[in-house]
Design a protein around this motif. Structure first.
Motif, PDB file in Angstrom:
ATOM      1  N   PHE A  13      69.356 146.002  46.115  1.00 34.59           N
ATOM      2  CA  PHE A  13      68.640 145.276  44.980  1.00 34.59           C
ATOM      3  C   PHE A  13      69.439 143.987  44.528  1.00 34.59           C
ATOM      4  O   PHE A  13      69.011 143.205  43.736  1.00 34.59           O
ATOM      5  N   VAL A  14      70.838 144.029  44.723  1.00 31.33           N
ATOM      6  CA  VAL A  14      71.563 142.653  44.501  1.00 31.33           C
ATOM      7  C   VAL A  14      71.155 141.785  45.088  1.00 31.33           C
ATOM      8  O   VAL A  14      71.081 140.505  44.565  1.00 31.33           O
ATOM      9  N   ASP A  15      71.026 141.808  46.362  1.00 27.87           N
ATOM     10  CA  ASP A  15      70.783 140.664  47.304  1.00 27.87           C
ATOM     11  C   ASP A  15      69.218 140.639  47.539  1.00 27.87           C
ATOM     12  O   ASP A  15      68.470 139.823  48.387  1.00 27.87           O
ATOM     13  N   GLY A  16      68.457 141.762  47.058  1.00 26.56           N
ATOM     14  CA  GLY A  16      66.869 141.772  47.410  1.00 26.56           C
ATOM     15  C   GLY A  16      66.781 141.975  48.711  1.00 26.56           C
ATOM     16  O   GLY A  16      65.431 141.146  49.100  1.00 26.56           O
ATOM     17  N   ARG A  17      67.272 142.649  49.481  1.00 34.07           N
ATOM     18  CA  ARG A  17      66.729 142.925  50.855  1.00 34.07           C
ATOM     19  C   ARG A  17      66.604 144.443  51.275  1.00 34.07           C
ATOM     20  O   ARG A  17      67.313 145.383  50.564  1.00 34.07           O
ATOM     21  N   ILE A  18      65.955 144.595  52.258  1.00 31.89           N
ATOM     22  CA  ILE A  18      65.617 146.056  52.373  1.00 31.89           C
ATOM     23  C   ILE A  18      65.746 146.057  54.104  1.00 31.89           C
ATOM     24  O   ILE A  18      65.452 145.095  54.776  1.00 31.89           O
ATOM     25  N   ASN A  19      66.134 147.171  54.624  1.00 33.28           N
ATOM     26  CA  ASN A  19      65.880 147.446  56.212  1.00 33.28           C
ATOM     27  C   ASN A  19      65.986 149.086  56.204  1.00 33.28           C
ATOM     28  O   ASN A  19      66.022 149.768  55.143  1.00 33.28           O
ATOM     29  N   GLY A  20      65.697 149.558  57.446  1.00 27.77           N
ATOM     30  CA  GLY A  20      65.796 150.921  57.489  1.00 27.77           C
ATOM     31  C   GLY A  20      65.237 151.488  58.974  1.00 27.77           C
ATOM     32  O   GLY A  20      65.300 150.595  60.118  1.00 27.77           O
ATOM     33  N   LEU A  39      62.710 150.480  64.318  1.00 21.66           N
ATOM     34  CA  LEU A  39      63.704 149.906  63.126  1.00 21.66           C
ATOM     35  C   LEU A  39      62.917 149.051  62.194  1.00 21.66           C
ATOM     36  O   LEU A  39      62.043 148.449  62.710  1.00 21.66           O
ATOM     37  N   LEU A  40      63.132 148.979  61.032  1.00 18.01           N
ATOM     38  CA  LEU A  40      62.463 148.344  59.803  1.00 18.01           C
ATOM     39  C   LEU A  40      63.600 147.076  59.537  1.00 18.01           C
ATOM     40  O   LEU A  40      64.619 147.082  59.003  1.00 18.01           O
ATOM     41  N   ALA A  41      63.029 145.878  60.308  1.00 15.88           N
ATOM     42  CA  ALA A  41      63.807 144.736  60.217  1.00 15.88           C
ATOM     43  C   ALA A  41      64.103 144.320  58.856  1.00 15.88           C
ATOM     44  O   ALA A  41      63.152 144.321  58.182  1.00 15.88           O
ATOM     45  N   PRO A  42      65.411 143.830  58.577  1.00 19.38           N
ATOM     46  CA  PRO A  42      65.640 143.413  57.211  1.00 19.38           C
ATOM     47  C   PRO A  42      64.688 142.359  56.628  1.00 19.38           C
ATOM     48  O   PRO A  42      64.096 141.538  57.648  1.00 19.38           O
ATOM     49  N   ASP A  43      64.444 142.468  55.301  1.00 19.40           N
ATOM     50  CA  ASP A  43      63.386 141.631  54.927  1.00 19.40           C
ATOM     51  C   ASP A  43      63.367 141.743  53.185  1.00 19.40           C
ATOM     52  O   ASP A  43      64.470 142.339  52.896  1.00 19.40           O
ATOM     53  N   ASP A  44      62.858 140.734  52.659  1.00 14.13           N
ATOM     54  CA  ASP A  44      63.003 140.513  51.172  1.00 14.13           C
ATOM     55  C   ASP A  44      62.337 141.567  50.420  1.00 14.13           C
ATOM     56  O   ASP A  44      61.345 141.982  50.850  1.00 14.13           O
ATOM     57  N   ILE A  45      63.150 141.842  49.215  1.00 11.25           N
ATOM     58  CA  ILE A  45      62.066 142.763  48.181  1.00 11.25           C
ATOM     59  C   ILE A  45      61.937 141.790  47.220  1.00 11.25           C
ATOM     60  O   ILE A  45      62.652 141.133  46.596  1.00 11.25           O
ATOM     61  N   THR A  46      60.547 141.764  46.797  1.00  8.55           N
ATOM     62  CA  THR A  46      60.093 140.666  45.631  1.00  8.55           C
ATOM     63  C   THR A  46      60.414 141.355  44.416  1.00  8.55           C
ATOM     64  O   THR A  46      60.935 142.510  43.959  1.00  8.55           O
ATOM     65  N   ALA A  47      60.246 140.600  43.309  1.00  9.74           N
ATOM     66  CA  ALA A  47      60.369 140.741  41.847  1.00  9.74           C
ATOM     67  C   ALA A  47      59.861 141.962  41.366  1.00  9.74           C
ATOM     68  O   ALA A  47      60.239 142.951  40.400  1.00  9.74           O
ATOM     69  N   ASN A  48      58.621 142.388  41.994  1.00 14.32           N
ATOM     70  CA  ASN A  48      57.879 143.458  41.534  1.00 14.32           C
ATOM     71  C   ASN A  48      58.130 144.726  42.348  1.00 14.32           C
ATOM     72  O   ASN A  48      57.467 145.642  42.351  1.00 14.32           O
ATOM     73  N   GLY A  49      59.211 144.603  43.141  1.00 11.10           N
ATOM     74  CA  GLY A  49      59.517 145.614  44.006  1.00 11.10           C
ATOM     75  C   GLY A  49      58.737 146.035  45.370  1.00 11.10           C
ATOM     76  O   GLY A  49      58.785 146.995  45.925  1.00 11.10           O
ATOM     77  N   GLU A  50      58.224 144.947  45.853  1.00  8.10           N
ATOM     78  CA  GLU A  50      57.278 145.198  47.162  1.00  8.10           C
ATOM     79  C   GLU A  50      57.884 144.472  48.150  1.00  8.10           C
ATOM     80  O   GLU A  50      58.688 143.643  48.114  1.00  8.10           O
ATOM     81  N   PHE A  51      57.721 144.939  49.294  1.00  8.82           N
ATOM     82  CA  PHE A  51      58.380 144.457  50.588  1.00  8.82           C
ATOM     83  C   PHE A  51      57.198 144.681  51.746  1.00  8.82           C
ATOM     84  O   PHE A  51      56.427 145.536  51.738  1.00  8.82           O
ATOM     85  N   THR A  52      57.372 143.671  52.774  1.00 13.78           N
ATOM     86  CA  THR A  52      57.003 143.759  53.987  1.00 13.78           C
ATOM     87  C   THR A  52      57.818 143.257  54.985  1.00 13.78           C
ATOM     88  O   THR A  52      58.904 142.737  54.648  1.00 13.78           O
TER      89      THR A  52
END
Length: 127
Positions: A13-20, A39-52
């Protein structure tokens, strides 16, 4: 056919990134068919907590190669301090033994790996 497995989501959440990764996958009616990790490739987490993002897999014949895209994922974190995350994925042509026409739809709901409501998958080794 039903495919089961475990999901692990890593959120920064510091860098706003997700993977899995989706691992320990198996087709319940065809246990002899090999289904690789997704693999869930790294991507951004939006300000409202959503990601794609993009779902990828390694080529079993060439594990050193870059993973190839096989689909998409999306989700959202919920609650104060994000105690839970839910998401879905769609992948196609990713189970080599069954041909290129196979489609898979999946969902996951996970709790945080720390705190009182720690998800049981947190105690399992992640590949």
């Amino acid at each position: 056919a039903e495919i089961t497995g475990d999901a692990f989501i890593n959120a920064d959440f510091v860098d706003g990134r997700i993977n899995g990764v989706i691992y320990n996958r198996e087709i319940t009616d065809h246990t002899s068919v090999n289904v690789e990790d997704l693999l869930l490739a790294p991507d951004d987490i939006t300000a409202n907590g959503e990601f794609t993002g993009i779902v990828a897999k390694h080529d079993p014949a060439n594990p050193e190669a870059e993973p190839s895209s096989v689909g998409d994922y999306a989700g959202i974190f919920s609650g104060t301090d994000a105690p839970a995350v839910a998401g879905s994925l769609y992948v196609k042509g990713h189970i080599d033994e069954l041909g290129t026409g196979i489609e898979e739809y999946g969902i996951f709901v996970l709790g945080q790996c720390d705190g009182a409501n720690s998800d049981p998958v947190c105690d399992q080794p992640v590949p």
